[in-house]
Scaffold this motif. Structure first.
Motif, PDB file in Angstrom:
ATOM      1  N   LYS A   1       0.822  -1.214   0.000  1.00 49.17           N
ATOM      2  CA  LYS A   1       0.000   0.000   0.000  1.00 49.17           C
ATOM      3  C   LYS A   1       0.854   1.262   0.000  1.00 49.17           C
ATOM      4  CE  LYS A   1      -4.427  -1.307   0.321  1.00 49.17           C
ATOM      5  NZ  LYS A   1      -5.503  -0.772  -0.551  1.00 49.17           N
ATOM      6  N   GLY A   2       2.171   1.115   0.149  1.00 48.52           N
ATOM      7  CA  GLY A   2       3.063   2.270   0.092  1.00 48.52           C
ATOM      8  C   GLY A   2       3.361   2.920   1.421  1.00 48.52           C
ATOM      9  N   LEU A   3       3.012   2.280   2.555  1.00 49.77           N
ATOM     10  CA  LEU A   3       3.284   2.882   3.857  1.00 49.77           C
ATOM     11  C   LEU A   3       4.773   2.794   4.197  1.00 49.77           C
ATOM     12  CD1 LEU A   3       0.144   2.704   4.153  1.00 49.77           C
ATOM     13  CD2 LEU A   3       0.550   2.354   6.592  1.00 49.77           C
ATOM     14  N   ALA A   4       5.316   3.880   4.699  1.00 49.26           N
ATOM     15  CA  ALA A   4       6.714   3.910   5.129  1.00 49.26           C
ATOM     16  C   ALA A   4       6.867   3.177   6.460  1.00 49.26           C
ATOM     17  CB  ALA A   4       7.186   5.354   5.272  1.00 49.26           C
ATOM     18  N   ASP A   5       8.072   2.680   6.727  1.00 45.77           N
ATOM     19  CA  ASP A   5       8.334   1.969   7.984  1.00 45.77           C
ATOM     20  C   ASP A   5       7.995   2.828   9.202  1.00 45.77           C
ATOM     21  OD1 ASP A   5       9.199  -0.093   6.443  1.00 45.77           O
ATOM     22  OD2 ASP A   5      11.325   0.062   6.992  1.00 45.77           O
ATOM     23  N   GLU A   6       8.246   4.135   9.119  1.00 47.82           N
ATOM     24  CA  GLU A   6       7.995   5.044  10.245  1.00 47.82           C
ATOM     25  C   GLU A   6       6.505   5.174  10.543  1.00 47.82           C
ATOM     26  OE1 GLU A   6       9.795   5.766   7.611  1.00 47.82           O
ATOM     27  OE2 GLU A   6      11.838   5.813   8.426  1.00 47.82           O
ATOM     28  N   ASN A   7       5.643   4.792   9.566  1.00 46.80           N
ATOM     29  CA  ASN A   7       4.194   4.943   9.736  1.00 46.80           C
ATOM     30  C   ASN A   7       3.498   3.622  10.021  1.00 46.80           C
ATOM     31  OD1 ASN A   7       4.454   7.668   9.264  1.00 46.80           O
ATOM     32  ND2 ASN A   7       3.994   7.514   7.079  1.00 46.80           N
ATOM     33  N   ILE A   8       4.267   2.585  10.315  1.00 46.78           N
ATOM     34  CA  ILE A   8       3.700   1.292  10.699  1.00 46.78           C
ATOM     35  C   ILE A   8       4.086   1.032  12.154  1.00 46.78           C
ATOM     36  CG2 ILE A   8       3.644  -1.184  10.254  1.00 46.78           C
ATOM     37  CD1 ILE A   8       4.371  -0.586   7.348  1.00 46.78           C
ATOM     38  N   ILE A   9       3.087   0.912  13.010  1.00 45.36           N
ATOM     39  CA  ILE A   9       3.303   0.789  14.460  1.00 45.36           C
ATOM     40  C   ILE A   9       2.849  -0.596  14.907  1.00 45.36           C
ATOM     41  CG2 ILE A   9       2.647   1.714  16.711  1.00 45.36           C
ATOM     42  CD1 ILE A   9       2.008   4.360  15.085  1.00 45.36           C
TER      43      ILE A   9
END
Length: 775
Positions: free
Chosen positions: A724-732
């Motif tokens: 989906k294109g989520l960056a690592d910093e935005n996955i919790i």
């Protein structure tokens, strides 16, 4: 003096340590001082060839230091470094014997060249041998000063020990069956100060193998009482490497979350050290920087023949000497004798690191997947002998014991070890360090990397006890460090880095909370609502956890399931999987339990504020995520688009049915759910939770995803979110580990260098990328 010895005096750590490393790599013997006062104390006790001196120092200035060094040891050559050059100071320094100066920032090659040229120009300097002529002794001193060295006769030392024994327990080193042990001594004659190494370290007197943390009563009027017991004690004959181990324990137990039991014993203990002059053949203390020490003791003895040199390390030590002993200032020959016997002892060490210890963290970081861990651990018995004799191991377990009347009991802390099979096993049965190789590697990483990075002190002091205790002969960190260094070097070649504390006594004591409501979610899950007996709020953040105590059964970490916006009470959703949760499920409304916490790092509410939020819960992952869902809905205007995805294994295992129905009909949240396997009654989506992710529409630049569920789920969910294109910093993500103590002490929840109960359980994927055992 040691050949090519250099003293660096600079108050800036980065300058001081960089110069130290440069010169050490060039083959020089290097010592450092932060202040002029510290430098002068070192020069008084030790000779140097060259002094590299900063002119601007706190306290005594560089010029003052130059003057006093010229008086004490005029042969020492001085090189000035300064960021503020002036003609006046340069001229004055030159008059006082400075041979040159460099302007900061200093170039390593320039400094090394200048030191080399200075040493080559130095003529023959005074040297000392063990055989020195003892001149008439100075008179007895009236005032004993801290950080000063004196001479004490053996008769006076005996008087001091006997005087101590009248006011407190005295523990010393004794010979027993050809080995040496710490034990209570009845007379000075039992004391052995020329030993090589003891079987166990003296840290057992500060962190006992087993101790009582709490006493409690069970029943209609439950009670919990912290137990802090510490008798006055003196430990005599502690080698410098064990003193360094005690300093590590001080850092671990007296700083963050101060441990009242440890602190009480530490503050009631006098440490009288003794230089190790006959080292064990398995010791490598010089390589770890622990064969000598200038801190961590009250008094330190050095055997110089007929008498002892005794160094005062604290006010407590100074008071002790003034009360029980007569000492005198040492002569210059006696100072030389102390240096000579220490140098002779240094030459006796047979083992050493093949790389500077400062490089160990980087070497280990680069060697996580090295085949050495698998091959070397094959013969490991997982017996724990290595960690039980180690002075720097401090992991522990906590258990409850109930007396036969079933009304009274104690909560006990006892030693545990990361090499034991079940050390990292959690309640659901998953063991995050199940194989011998991962446990073996974790122990070595603690010694060479994790402890150093967390506490700033070495995790191995080079005593050699573990190498002696290990039946498989694989426990020596030195062997592992050298093997890894050799492996890294081969790869590179092929392919061309006691203070005073007032702790709270309630660190391990829970607060009483009443069960005010119980709802059954499934036959195996219930949600409990609690109110503290003292009427205070829990004060938590969504994503944190508490330690729940059922006195007589034990304590267990449980995630908080309700939002802090819920006043007066809080909720815990609990699956019945172990002794504590089984006892919890047997409780009725009105029962009392113990609660410690909240602990850990919750969901990043500030980072979520104003963003779109995608919430993903698998199974009982909904328990902790529910607290965030409630929080977001109670403050709905602070967030953008909110999507909640929930997956259960079957319709019968769906949780919070009323809330699932409410969320499915709410215009405030987009809700979808699935089950792994449906039945005749189920009309919804069938499939694992990752089948829902492609169905949702998100903006990867605006969305943060929060994922909670079983560990096996994470890798697949992360894969879909990356699509989906989520960056690592935005996955919790929230991690499950065995968080036994909750305060970063026991070691059970540690993954690599991180304590999940402190830095977690909530992490971003970016953080977890650097933690190899995480997911």
């Amino acid at each position: 003096m040691q050949e090519n010895s250099v003293l660096i005096v600079d108050d800036e750590p980065i300058v001081r340590e960089s110069i130290r490393d440069w010169l050490k790599d060039a083959g020089y013997q290097v010592a450092t001082a932060e202040t002029g006062e510290e430098a002068l104390e070192m020069v008084e006790k030790q000779d140097f060839s060259v002094m590299v001196l900063d002119l601007r120092l706190p306290g005594k200035s560089g010029i003052t230091v130059l003057k006093e060094v010229k008086t004490q040891r005029p042969w020492i050559k001085s090189i000035i470094i300064t960021a503020y050059p002036s003609a006046e100071t340069t001229a004055e320094a030159t008059k006082l014997g400075a041979i040159d100066y460099l302007i900061k920032p200093v170039a390593p090659d320039d400094l090394e060249r200048l030191v080399r040229e200075t040493l080559s120009a130095v003529g023959r300097e005074p040297t000392f041998t063990t055989e020195v002529e003892i001149r008439p002794k100075p008179p007895v001193v009236e005032v004993v000063e801290v950080k000063k060295a004196f001479v004490i006769t053996k008769d006076s030392l005996k008087s001091m020990v006997e005087g101590l024994a009248k006011e407190r327990e005295v523990v010393g080193v004794k010979s027993r069956h050809g080995k040496y042990v710490y034990d209570r001594i009845a007379s000075f004659e039992e004391l052995c100060l020329d030993y090589d190494v003891t079987v166990m370290s003296p840290t057992k007197y500060l962190l006992p193998a087993k101790e009582t943390l709490l006493r409690f009563k069970i029943g209609d009027e439950p009670e919990v009482e912290p137990v802090i017991e510490a008798s006055p004690r003196a430990i005599i004959g502690v080698h410098p490497y064990d003193i360094k181990a005690i300093e590590l324990l001080d850092e671990a137990f007296m700083t963050t979350n101060p441990d009242p039991n440890y602190i009480a014993r530490r503050q009631n203990t006098i440490i009288i050290g003794a230089d190790c002059l006959n080292p064990s053949p398995k010791s490598f203390a010089p390589s770890m920087g622990t064969y000598l020490t200038e801190t961590g003791f009250d008094l330190l003895l050095t055997n110089i023949g007929a008498d002892y040199m005794i160094t005062v390390g604290s006010e407590k030590g100074a008071d002790l000497l003034a009360k029980y002993a007569q000492v005198r200032k040492p002569s210059g020959d006696e100072v030389a004798k102390q240096k000579a016997v220490r140098d002779e002892a240094l030459a006796k060490y047979e083992l050493s690191l093949n790389v500077p210890r400062e490089r160990l963290p980087k070497l280990l970081e680069e060697s996580y997947d090295d085949p050495y861990w698998e091959s070397r651990s094959e013969t490991c018995l997982s017996c724990g002998s290595c960690v039980m004799v180690c002075p720097t191991c401090f992991c522990f377990d906590v258990q409850d014991e109930v007396v036969l009347n079933l009304k009274d009991g104690e909560r006990l802390r006892q030693w545990d070890g990361c090499v034991l099979v079940d050390f990292a096993k959690v309640a659901t049965g998953e063991n995050f360090r199940h194989d011998k190789a991962s446990r073996f590697r974790h122990r070595i990483y603690r010694k060479g990397k994790y402890i150093l990075e967390r506490y700033g002190k070495v995790g191995c002091v080079g005593c050699g006890r573990c190498a002696t205790a290990c039946l498989a002969e694989i426990a020596s960190p030195l062997e592992a460090f050298n093997a890894i260094a050799e492996s890294v070097q081969a790869k590179e070649a092929a392919m061309r880095t006691i203070r005073e504390v007032k702790p709270e006594t309630e660190l391990y004591a829970p607060r009483l909370a009443e069960v005010v409501k119980i709802d059954e979610l499934t036959p195996n899950e219930k949600v409990f609502e609690f109110r503290f007996k003292d009427g205070k709020e829990l004060g938590h953040r969504p994503g944190q956890f508490v330690e729940v105590s059922i006195m007589g059964t034990g304590e267990s970490p449980i995630s908080i399931s309700s939002s802090p916006t819920k006043d007066g009470t809080f909720q815990l959703a609990v699956r019945n999987v172990g002794n504590v949760t089984n006892a919890l499920h047997a409780l009725e409304r009105g029962a009392m339990v113990g609660i410690r916490g909240p602990f850990g790092n919750g969901f990043p509410l500030e980072a979520l504020d104003g963003r779109d939020v995608l919430l993903i819960a698998g199974g009982i992952g909904l328990f902790p995520l529910r607290s965030l869902v409630q929080y977001i809905l109670d403050r709905r205007s602070s967030f953008g688009k909110v999507i909640l995805l929930f997956g259960a294994r079957s319709p019968a295992e769906r949780l919070f049915l009323d809330e699932l129905d409410l969320w499915s009909r709410s215009p405030e949240i987009e809700f979808q759910e699935t089950v792994d396997k449906g039945d005749e009654s189920w009309k919804g989506n069938v499939g694992v939770i990752t089948t829902l992710i492609p169905k949702v529409d998100i903006d990867p630049g605006k969305t943060m995803a929060v994922v909670v569920g079983p560990p096996i789920m994470y890798r697949f969910v992360i894969g879909e979110l990356k699509k989906k294109g989520l960056a690592d910093e935005n996955i919790i993500l929230s991690l499950e580990r065995r968080m036994k103590c909750g305060v970063g002490k026991c070691g059970h929840c540690q993954i690599n260098g991180v304590y999940v109960c402190q830095e977690g359980p909530v992490f971003t994927l970016a953080q977890l990328r650097n933690i190899r055992e995480a997911v």
